[in-house]
Structure formats: structure tokens, C-alpha cells
Motif scaffolding. Structure first.
Motif, PDB file in Angstrom:
ATOM      1  N   GLN A 238      14.311  15.578  -8.734  1.00  0.00           N
ATOM      2  CA  GLN A 238      14.457  16.512  -7.619  1.00  0.00           C
ATOM      3  C   GLN A 238      15.921  16.917  -7.451  1.00  0.00           C
ATOM      4  OE1 GLN A 238      12.107  17.968  -5.708  1.00  0.00           O
ATOM      5  NE2 GLN A 238      10.409  16.916  -6.725  1.00  0.00           N
ATOM      6  N   LEU A 239      16.825  15.938  -7.551  1.00  0.00           N
ATOM      7  CA  LEU A 239      18.258  16.232  -7.439  1.00  0.00           C
ATOM      8  C   LEU A 239      18.713  17.133  -8.582  1.00  0.00           C
ATOM      9  CD1 LEU A 239      20.968  15.636  -5.962  1.00  0.00           C
ATOM     10  CD2 LEU A 239      21.254  13.700  -7.541  1.00  0.00           C
ATOM     11  N   MET A 435      22.053  15.232   6.469  1.00  0.00           N
ATOM     12  CA  MET A 435      21.583  15.650   5.143  1.00  0.00           C
ATOM     13  C   MET A 435      22.759  15.991   4.237  1.00  0.00           C
ATOM     14  SD  MET A 435      18.747  15.444   3.768  1.00  0.00           S
ATOM     15  CE  MET A 435      17.872  15.244   5.323  1.00  0.00           C
ATOM     16  N   ASN A 436      23.797  16.603   4.804  1.00  0.00           N
ATOM     17  CA  ASN A 436      25.009  16.849   4.015  1.00  0.00           C
ATOM     18  C   ASN A 436      25.582  15.541   3.484  1.00  0.00           C
ATOM     19  OD1 ASN A 436      24.824  19.574   4.546  1.00  0.00           O
ATOM     20  ND2 ASN A 436      26.480  19.616   6.054  1.00  0.00           N
ATOM     21  N   PHE A 437      25.593  14.527   4.342  1.00  0.00           N
ATOM     22  CA  PHE A 437      26.131  13.224   3.946  1.00  0.00           C
ATOM     23  C   PHE A 437      25.271  12.582   2.858  1.00  0.00           C
ATOM     24  CE2 PHE A 437      25.892   8.580   4.439  1.00  0.00           C
ATOM     25  CZ  PHE A 437      27.197   8.245   4.134  1.00  0.00           C
ATOM     26  N   LEU A 438      23.954  12.612   3.023  1.00  0.00           N
ATOM     27  CA  LEU A 438      23.067  11.972   2.047  1.00  0.00           C
ATOM     28  C   LEU A 438      23.158  12.659   0.686  1.00  0.00           C
ATOM     29  CD1 LEU A 438      19.885  11.153   4.159  1.00  0.00           C
ATOM     30  CD2 LEU A 438      21.314   9.521   2.912  1.00  0.00           C
ATOM     31  N   LEU A 439      23.262  13.978   0.694  1.00  0.00           N
ATOM     32  CA  LEU A 439      23.398  14.684  -0.579  1.00  0.00           C
ATOM     33  C   LEU A 439      24.700  14.303  -1.257  1.00  0.00           C
ATOM     34  CD1 LEU A 439      24.420  17.395  -2.288  1.00  0.00           C
ATOM     35  CD2 LEU A 439      22.043  16.671  -2.474  1.00  0.00           C
ATOM     36  N   LEU A 580      15.450  -5.161  -6.764  1.00  0.00           N
ATOM     37  CA  LEU A 580      14.432  -4.236  -6.272  1.00  0.00           C
ATOM     38  C   LEU A 580      14.982  -2.815  -6.194  1.00  0.00           C
ATOM     39  CD1 LEU A 580      13.143  -6.362  -3.250  1.00  0.00           C
ATOM     40  CD2 LEU A 580      12.184  -6.288  -5.574  1.00  0.00           C
ATOM     41  N   ALA A 581      14.090  -1.839  -6.372  1.00  0.00           N
ATOM     42  CA  ALA A 581      14.464  -0.432  -6.196  1.00  0.00           C
ATOM     43  C   ALA A 581      14.172   0.050  -4.782  1.00  0.00           C
ATOM     44  CB  ALA A 581      13.707   0.438  -7.196  1.00  0.00           C
ATOM     45  N   THR A 582      13.339  -0.662  -4.031  1.00  0.00           N
ATOM     46  CA  THR A 582      12.910  -0.173  -2.718  1.00  0.00           C
ATOM     47  C   THR A 582      14.051   0.016  -1.716  1.00  0.00           C
ATOM     48  OG1 THR A 582      12.238  -2.460  -2.262  1.00  0.00           O
ATOM     49  CG2 THR A 582      10.500  -0.889  -2.818  1.00  0.00           C
ATOM     50  N   PRO A 583      15.083  -0.864  -1.663  1.00  0.00           N
ATOM     51  CA  PRO A 583      16.163  -0.593  -0.705  1.00  0.00           C
ATOM     52  C   PRO A 583      16.870   0.734  -0.975  1.00  0.00           C
ATOM     53  CG  PRO A 583      16.226  -2.893  -1.365  1.00  0.00           C
ATOM     54  CD  PRO A 583      15.239  -2.219  -2.263  1.00  0.00           C
ATOM     55  N   LEU A 584      17.104   1.074  -2.243  1.00  0.00           N
ATOM     56  CA  LEU A 584      17.719   2.358  -2.578  1.00  0.00           C
ATOM     57  C   LEU A 584      16.801   3.504  -2.164  1.00  0.00           C
ATOM     58  CD1 LEU A 584      19.511   3.358  -5.841  1.00  0.00           C
ATOM     59  CD2 LEU A 584      17.584   4.700  -5.057  1.00  0.00           C
ATOM     60  N   LEU A 585      15.515   3.381  -2.460  1.00  0.00           N
ATOM     61  CA  LEU A 585      14.574   4.441  -2.117  1.00  0.00           C
ATOM     62  C   LEU A 585      14.452   4.596  -0.613  1.00  0.00           C
ATOM     63  CD1 LEU A 585      11.854   3.689  -4.826  1.00  0.00           C
ATOM     64  CD2 LEU A 585      13.492   5.579  -4.811  1.00  0.00           C
ATOM     65  N   ASN A 586      14.502   3.486   0.119  1.00  0.00           N
ATOM     66  CA  ASN A 586      14.450   3.558   1.580  1.00  0.00           C
ATOM     67  C   ASN A 586      15.656   4.322   2.122  1.00  0.00           C
ATOM     68  OD1 ASN A 586      12.105   2.036   1.615  1.00  0.00           O
ATOM     69  ND2 ASN A 586      13.162   0.103   2.000  1.00  0.00           N
ATOM     70  N   TYR A 587      16.826   4.053   1.556  1.00  0.00           N
ATOM     71  CA  TYR A 587      18.068   4.688   1.998  1.00  0.00           C
ATOM     72  C   TYR A 587      17.995   6.204   1.824  1.00  0.00           C
ATOM     73  CZ  TYR A 587      23.185   5.391   2.304  1.00  0.00           C
ATOM     74  OH  TYR A 587      24.446   5.803   2.656  1.00  0.00           O
ATOM     75  N   PHE A 588      17.472   6.635   0.667  1.00  0.00           N
ATOM     76  CA  PHE A 588      17.476   8.060   0.340  1.00  0.00           C
ATOM     77  C   PHE A 588      16.156   8.774   0.660  1.00  0.00           C
ATOM     78  CE2 PHE A 588      21.039   6.767  -2.452  1.00  0.00           C
ATOM     79  CZ  PHE A 588      21.962   7.729  -2.069  1.00  0.00           C
ATOM     80  N   GLU A 589      15.220   8.101   1.311  1.00  0.00           N
ATOM     81  CA  GLU A 589      13.930   8.727   1.596  1.00  0.00           C
ATOM     82  C   GLU A 589      14.073  10.048   2.352  1.00  0.00           C
ATOM     83  OE1 GLU A 589       9.896   9.546   1.754  1.00  0.00           O
ATOM     84  OE2 GLU A 589      11.057   8.230   0.445  1.00  0.00           O
ATOM     85  N   PRO A 590      14.926  10.144   3.383  1.00  0.00           N
ATOM     86  CA  PRO A 590      15.054  11.451   4.061  1.00  0.00           C
ATOM     87  C   PRO A 590      15.540  12.562   3.126  1.00  0.00           C
ATOM     88  CG  PRO A 590      16.021   9.700   5.399  1.00  0.00           C
ATOM     89  CD  PRO A 590      15.732   9.107   4.050  1.00  0.00           C
ATOM     90  N   LEU A 591      16.437  12.232   2.208  1.00  0.00           N
ATOM     91  CA  LEU A 591      16.923  13.227   1.259  1.00  0.00           C
ATOM     92  C   LEU A 591      15.822  13.629   0.293  1.00  0.00           C
ATOM     93  CD1 LEU A 591      19.272  14.880   0.035  1.00  0.00           C
ATOM     94  CD2 LEU A 591      19.720  12.906  -1.456  1.00  0.00           C
ATOM     95  N   VAL A 593      12.608  13.723   0.759  1.00  0.00           N
ATOM     96  CA  VAL A 593      11.684  14.620   1.452  1.00  0.00           C
ATOM     97  C   VAL A 593      12.295  16.016   1.570  1.00  0.00           C
ATOM     98  CG1 VAL A 593      10.547  15.070   3.670  1.00  0.00           C
ATOM     99  CG2 VAL A 593      10.547  12.753   2.713  1.00  0.00           C
ATOM    100  N   TRP A 594      13.578  16.077   1.896  1.00  0.00           N
ATOM    101  CA  TRP A 594      14.245  17.368   2.045  1.00  0.00           C
ATOM    102  C   TRP A 594      14.337  18.098   0.707  1.00  0.00           C
ATOM    103  CZ3 TRP A 594      18.542  19.830   0.132  1.00  0.00           C
ATOM    104  CH2 TRP A 594      18.969  20.962   0.817  1.00  0.00           C
ATOM    105  N   LEU A 595      14.704  17.375  -0.363  1.00  0.00           N
ATOM    106  CA  LEU A 595      14.817  18.000  -1.686  1.00  0.00           C
ATOM    107  C   LEU A 595      13.474  18.544  -2.163  1.00  0.00           C
ATOM    108  CD1 LEU A 595      17.179  15.510  -3.570  1.00  0.00           C
ATOM    109  CD2 LEU A 595      17.703  17.890  -3.012  1.00  0.00           C
ATOM    110  N   GLU A 596      12.423  17.771  -1.956  1.00  0.00           N
ATOM    111  CA  GLU A 596      11.096  18.230  -2.381  1.00  0.00           C
ATOM    112  C   GLU A 596      10.727  19.533  -1.678  1.00  0.00           C
ATOM    113  OE1 GLU A 596       9.041  13.894  -3.442  1.00  0.00           O
ATOM    114  OE2 GLU A 596       8.817  14.777  -1.440  1.00  0.00           O
ATOM    115  N   ALA A 597      11.005  19.597  -0.375  1.00  0.00           N
ATOM    116  CA  ALA A 597      10.675  20.811   0.375  1.00  0.00           C
ATOM    117  C   ALA A 597      11.547  21.983  -0.074  1.00  0.00           C
ATOM    118  CB  ALA A 597      10.847  20.553   1.872  1.00  0.00           C
ATOM    119  N   GLU A 598      12.829  21.738  -0.268  1.00  0.00           N
ATOM    120  CA  GLU A 598      13.758  22.794  -0.671  1.00  0.00           C
ATOM    121  C   GLU A 598      13.422  23.319  -2.061  1.00  0.00           C
ATOM    122  OE1 GLU A 598      17.203  25.204   0.203  1.00  0.00           O
ATOM    123  OE2 GLU A 598      15.866  23.954   1.412  1.00  0.00           O
ATOM    124  N   ASN A 599      13.129  22.415  -2.982  1.00  0.00           N
ATOM    125  CA  ASN A 599      12.803  22.834  -4.346  1.00  0.00           C
ATOM    126  C   ASN A 599      11.474  23.582  -4.391  1.00  0.00           C
ATOM    127  OD1 ASN A 599      15.130  21.809  -5.560  1.00  0.00           O
ATOM    128  ND2 ASN A 599      14.229  19.791  -5.885  1.00  0.00           N
TER     129      ASN A 599
END
Length: 660
Positions: A238-239, A435-439, A580-591, A593-599
Motif C-alpha cells: 500500500q505504501l 496521519m502526516n506523522f504516521l506516514l 512478533l509482527a502484531t505490535p508493528l501492525l497495531n502501531y500503523f493500523e490507522p495508516l 486503513v488510510w492508505l487503502e482508502a486513498e489508493n
């Protein structure tokens, strides 16, 4: 980062005697008291010798002269001779009934060196590769002024590659660097591979890549990294699609294919490793306040020293150790202006005397370097915390842990909350600013994952001998295209190019899976420290500043050094033993969702079409199946079944392309 294990290749001479009274001849010594006495003597005698080698290395890398290079060789010969003899002595013990601690300390000394001539050759090759990398200058006639100009990788080429917009400048710099450095390094690197493999096999490893993986004290490392990446790959794609559109907008349809891989020279640095410099064109809401404090740093007259003192304050606010007073007058924090050639790649140094710790860096007053300052101080903190340990334990639980600590602290420092506290930002609590920060964080983190993965999985295949020499560069870029979605901007010559070597870590004998693993470790550690700090709310808003509870939890793990397997260190801090990968995915989950919608809104193609290839068969098939399937069993295990379907589909697709 200098460490004890980096000296293994320096065992050049075995003729000088180690004054050890307990060395047995013939029958193995099973007396643990003798082994402990030997280890005590080793620690007291080898520390000062190692210190002199590191001092010589520091002198050379901060002043690249032939005289200083010769001094490194002399100090290395002394250290190598002592280490070789100590290793021979360690091998005389029967450790069957020894305590786990004595066994572990001796295991770090259980190594065999190449013969004198080949050890010296390997040392000289590594020295020459490092020197080529550090001293190479790309020269041209300036297209604007017509004046001849020459640029080192730091800071001139790095600054040029960080600027967005000038396609031709980037193309010139990329080609000049990779042709100028990679082509010089190729023959040296091929010999380095031969000698490193030979030394690894002398020590019981299948090859040098196997030796690297065994540092993680598991035989499943290849499976672990592929499993981790498979979980984050959808976020990366997505990125990738989002950035491809932004590059298309910046450079035009004739330069960017909206269904293709990204050109390697347009991603913000010389290698496409970190995409953070693309933030000006990628920021989701440019009308909102920027989360990049670089302009405010300039306005407030920040200096490099102030950046380091601010970083040191971040650590001490958590109750962690301050850097020693000598740090400030012995470190090289900026590029010297006296004409010396120096190695600029930011590194932290442990001088193995328990009191001298330094950073070598050509820092600039920009936020990217401010983050690096906090990262390198993380290495220094780790050094200081385990300085009381025996020499063989003065290292991270694994290389990924060492990298994760610095990146973790850099991430906490970079939060809008903390930068607001420092007066470098004044941004409101706003979902669009978030969202600017997460990106921005993703450009510094998610973009690196497939890059770091391929740098080592490809080298593992190379060390195994899976890739013919004539196909090395072609296969490298084929894997980059397949996994990273990146392609070289110009044609490459398979006979003379070896582009992977034109990276500091590769030509200086560093594995890079440490950076891949550190990313998962850092987010796993982040969740635990956020909880210790009493943080409530989204993880990306968590800041450890002034939390001594978080500092105590971190210090407890750091003090272990390499005295326990990394799984034990992980458990001591997080309460569980797996990465584990889940902590990273939890951190970036809002991004995500936003990337999927934007793309989706922009109709982006997720993924990329692979460039045409002459490859006869997918070389990655063997690697992916390695260890997945027991071919002697009539039944396919569940893990193999999980991998077989997509792999066979991928293989079939590749074979169809070959037929066409």
C-alpha cells in the motif's frame, strides 16, 4: 559499531604465546575451576589489547591515511594473535559438566582461523573495500556553473540524493556512485566471499551466511524472517503504491510507470533504503502543520553539539546513564574542516575499557540526523549498561537488539508530543496531523523492511553458491524487483557491476538482517515501555521522556548484554520469547486503513509488474522451500502446506514468462 566478534578475521598470527598456565596437552581438561581462571585471565589481558586495536581503528577512520591504516594492521595482528591463541586454549576444555555460564563464555572463543596468509588477505580485502567506499569521489562539471566539482558520499552526494525534483542530478549521482564504487569492489568482494566461506566452514558452519544466521541461536532464521515479512507485506505494498503515485506527480509519466517498480535513484537516498526524504511530496495533508522540525531547528540556531546534548538528556530523563565527559572531546560529531578524509557513516564505538564510548558521525542540523543522534546514543547506552560484563558478553542479545534500542528511542523522541515539549513543534491534536506523522514514520520504517530482507536473503543464496558469478548482479536486481518493487534507473553490466557492494554495510562485512529484525523488536519493546510509562491512547503518541519506570525496564534488559540467549532477554522485558509482527501492525493500523482508502480512491494498482528477465528458473524457489518440507515424509506438514500453494503459483507464472 566495533565489537569483539568483528576481530575474528584478525587472527593473523598464531606464533605469540598466551601466558596461560592451565593449558592442557592431549586429554581435554574437565576442571571448571581451570576454565574460570583462564576466562578471568583472558578478560584482564585481552581488554587492553582490544582497546588498542579500537583506538587504532578510530584513528584511521577519522583520518584515512596509509600510516594510520598500517597502525590498524599492527594492532590487529596483536589482537588477532592473542585471540587465536585464546581460542586454541578454550578448545582444550571438556565443557560437558560445566555451568551454563562457563560454557557460554567459552563458546564465544570456540573458533578456528584461516592460515596466516589467507587471514591477512581477508583483512587486507576488508580494509581496502572500506577505504574505497569512504574515499571515493564522484566528479562532474556542474551543469549550472560549468565548474568541476567532486563529491564524497557524505555529505555531498547524500544531500544531493535527498532533494526531490532534479531527475538528471539523481541519475548522474546514482550511476557515478554505483559504477565508481561497485565496479572497484566486485573482484575484491568475490574473493571476500570465498575466504569468508572457507573460514566459516572451518568453524563448522555450512557457509558464511549460515554463520550470520546462527548468531540468532536458532536454525529457523530463514523461516522466521519470511513469516514476519509476509505479515507486513500488504502494508508495504500500500505504501509502495502511494509513493509511486507521488513520484508520478513529481516526475511525470515518462519517468514513472504506475504499474511498475520504483526507480532506485528517486527514493531519497543513494540506495532507496529510507524514503523519509520523500516526505515533502508524500505528506498526506500538506496544508496542515508539518511534523518535520528541521526549519525550526535552524530558526532556533541548533548546533550539532546541542542535538547530542538534547539526545543525552532524553536518556537521562528516564534514569538511564549519561555519556561520560570524555565523549564530548573524543567523539567526531561533525565532518572535520581541516582537509582530512574520514569515514562519515554514523557509528557508535565501544573501546572495551568500560569508560570510553564515542560516536563518529558527520552530523548536519536536520531532523533526519537528529533522529540518528538518538539512535547512535542508544548503542552508547547499551555499551555503558553492559560494560561490567565479561568481554564476550559485551554485545547485544543479538545484533537486532542493539539496533532496536536506538531506533526505539529515536521513535519516541520523534513523536509530536515530545517535539512539542522541546518547543520544536507547535501542532494541535488533529487526526490529519497524526496521519502526516504516521506516514513520516512509515517512510523511515516500513520502506526499509523488504530492502533489508533482500540484502541478506540474496547474500545467503550467494554464500551458499546458488548464484553463478556471471549472474550475480542480474539476480540481485531480479530479487529487488520481485520483493522490493524497485529497479535500477539505467542498464547494468553483469560482467562488471555488483551494485549491492556500493553500500556501507555490505562492503564493511555487516549483515543487514539485524535492521530487519530490529524493526520488529523495536515495536515489541515500544508496547512494553509504553505500558510501563503509563501511556494511554494510540501507540504512535507514546513518549518515554521522564519515565524512570520505562528506563528501569529497558536497563534491566540492556544490562544482560549477550550473557543470555536473546529469547531470554526478550522474555525478561516483554514476558514472552517470540518476535512478533502484531505490535508493528497495531502501531500503523490507522495508516494502513488510510492508505487503502486513498489508493482505492485513486485507482492505484497494488503491486507491480515485473520487468522482463532472461532468468531460466526462479532461483528463489529453492530458498523458499528450504527447510519447509520433509521430502522423506509421506505427509506434508502444515507449515509446508502454507507455503507450497503461493510458491507453486509464483513459479508457474515465472515459467510462463520464460516460455514467452
Amino acid at each position: 559499531m566495533a565489537d569483539v566478534k568483528a576481530l575474528l578475521f584478525l587472527a593473523l598470527v598464531c606464533c605469540s604465546a598466551l601466558a596461560v598456565n592451565i593449558k592442557s596437552k592431549g586429554r581435554l581438561n574437565s576442571n571448571e575451576a581451570d576454565a574460570i581462571a583462564f576466562l578471568d585471565q583472558y578478560n584482564s589481558e585481552y581488554g587492553p589489547i582490544l582497546n588498542q586495536y579500537v583506538i587504532a581503528s578510530w584513528n584511521y577512520e577519522t583520518n584515512l591515511t596509509d600510516e594510520n591504516a598500517a597502525a590498524v594492521g599492527e594492532a590487529g595482528a596483536v589482537a588477532g594473535a592473542y585471540y587465536a591463541e585464546a581460542s586454541a586454549t578454550a578448545a582444550t576444555f571438556d565443557t560437558t559438566n560445566f555451568s551454563e555460564d562457563t560454557k557460554r563464555q567459552l563458546s564465544y572463543l570456540d573458533s578456528v582461523s584461516l592460515d596466516d596468509a589467507e587471514s591477512e588477505e581477508l583483512y587486507n580485502i576488508l580494509s581496502e573495500m572500506g577505504s574505497i567506499y569512504a574515499s571515493y569521489q564522484a566528479c562532474r562539471s556542474n551543469p549550472t556553473t560549468g565548474v568541476n566539482e567532486c563529491m564524497y558520499i557524505e555529505p555531498e552526494l547524500t544531500e544531493l540524493m535527498a532533494e526531490v525534483g532534479n531527475y538528471d542530478d539523481h541519475l548522474w549521482a546514482w550511476e557515478a556512485w554505483h559504477n565508481g564504487v561497485g565496479r572497484q569492489l566486485r573482484p575484491l568482494y568475490l574473493r571476500y566471499v570465498e575466504l569468508s566461506n572457507k573460514q566459516a566452514r572451518l568453524n563448522g558452519y555450512a557457509d558464511y551466511g549460515d554463520q550470520w544466521r546462527q548468531k540468532y541461536e536458532t536454525t529457523e532464521m530463514e523461516t522466521i524472517v519470511q513469516d514476519l515479512y509476509s505479515q507486513v507485506e500488504p502494508l508495504y505494498k500500500q505504501l509502495h503504491a502511494y509513493i509511486r503515485r507521488k513520484l508520478y506527480n513529481a516526475y511525470g509519466a515518462d519517468k514513472i510507470n504506475l504499474r511498475g517498480p520504483l526507480p532506485a535513484h528517486l527514493l531519497g537516498d543513494m540506495w532507496g533504503r529510507f524514503w523519509v526524504n520523500l516526505n515533502p511530496i508524500a505528506i498526506p495533508y500538506p496544508e496542515k502543520p508539518s511534523t518535520d522540525p528541521s526549519p525550526e531547528m535552524i530558526r532556533q540556531n541548533y548546533t550539532v553539539e546541542r542535538m547530542f546534548r538534547t539526545g543525552n538528556d532524553f536518556y537521562t530523563s528516564m534514569g538511564l546513564l549519561p555519556v561520560p565527559d570524555t565523549f564530548w572531546n573524543l567523539s567526531m560529531l561533525e565532518k572535520p574542516t581541516d582537509g582530512r578524509e574520514v569515514a562519515c557513516h554514523a557509528t557508535a564505538w565501544d573501546f572495551y575499557d568500560g569508560k570510553d564510548f564515542r560516536i563518529r558521525m558527520c552530523a548536519r542540523v536536520v531532523f533526519e540526523d537528529f533522529q540518528t543522534v538518538h539512535h547512535e546514543l542508544g548503542h552508547i547506552q547499551y555499551f555503558m549498561q553492559y560494560a561490567f560484563q565479561p568481554l564476550n558478553y559485551r554485545d547485544g542479545a543479538n545484533d537486532g537488539f542493539h539496533e532496536a534500542v536506538g531506533e526505539l528511542m529515536s521513535m519516541s523522541f520523534s513523536t509530536t508530543k515530545h517535539l512539542n515539549t522541546l518547543g520544536l513543534l507547535n501542532v494541535p491534536d488533529d487526526p490529519e496531523v497524526d496521519m502526516n506523522f504516521l506516514l513520516f514514520q512509515a517512510l523511515n520504517t516500513i520502506s526499509t523492511l523488504p530492502f533489508h530482507l533482500i540484502q541478506d536473503t540474496w547474500r545467503w543464496s550467494m554464500f551458499r553458491g546458488d548464484i553463478p558469478d556471471a549472474e550475480l548482479n542480474d539476480q540481485y536486481w531480479a530479487e529487488k524487483a520481485r520483493v522490493v518493487g524497485v529497479a535500477p534507473p539505467v542498464g547494468r553490466d553483469p560482467a562488471s557491476d555488483l551494485d549491492i557492494t556500493a553500500l556501507f554495510h555490505v562492503c564493511n562485512d555487516y549483515d543487514m538482517i539485524r535492521y530487519f529484525m530490529r524493526t520488529f523488536f523495536q515495536y515489541q519493546f515500544n508496547e512494553v515501555l509504553c505500558e510501563a510509562a503509563g501511556h494511554v491512547g494510540p501507540l504512535y503518541k507514546c513518549d518515554f521522556y521522564n519515565s524512570t519506570a520505562a528506563g528501569d525496564a529497558l536497563a534491566e534488559m540492556l544490562r544482560l548484554g549477550a550473557s543470555k540467549p536473546w529469547q531470554d532477554a526478550m522474555e525478561a522485558m516483554t514476558g514472552q520469547r517470540d518476535v512478533l509482527a502484531t505490535p508493528l501492525l497495531n502501531y500503523f493500523e490507522p495508516l494502513k486503513v488510510w492508505l487503502e482508502a486513498e489508493n482505492a480512491k485513486n485507482g492505484e494498482f497494488i503491486g507491480w509488474d515485473l520487468p522482463a528477465t532472461k532468468e531460466k528458473a526462479p532461483v528463489f524457489l529453492k530458498d523458499k522451500l528450504r527447510g519447509k518440507l520433509d521430502v522423506t515424509s509421506p505427509k506434508i506438514n502444515k507449515e509446508a502446506a502454507k507455503y507450497l500453494a503461493p510458491i507453486f503459483a509464483e513459479a508457474l507464472q515465472s515459467l510462463r514468462k520464460v516460455r514467452l
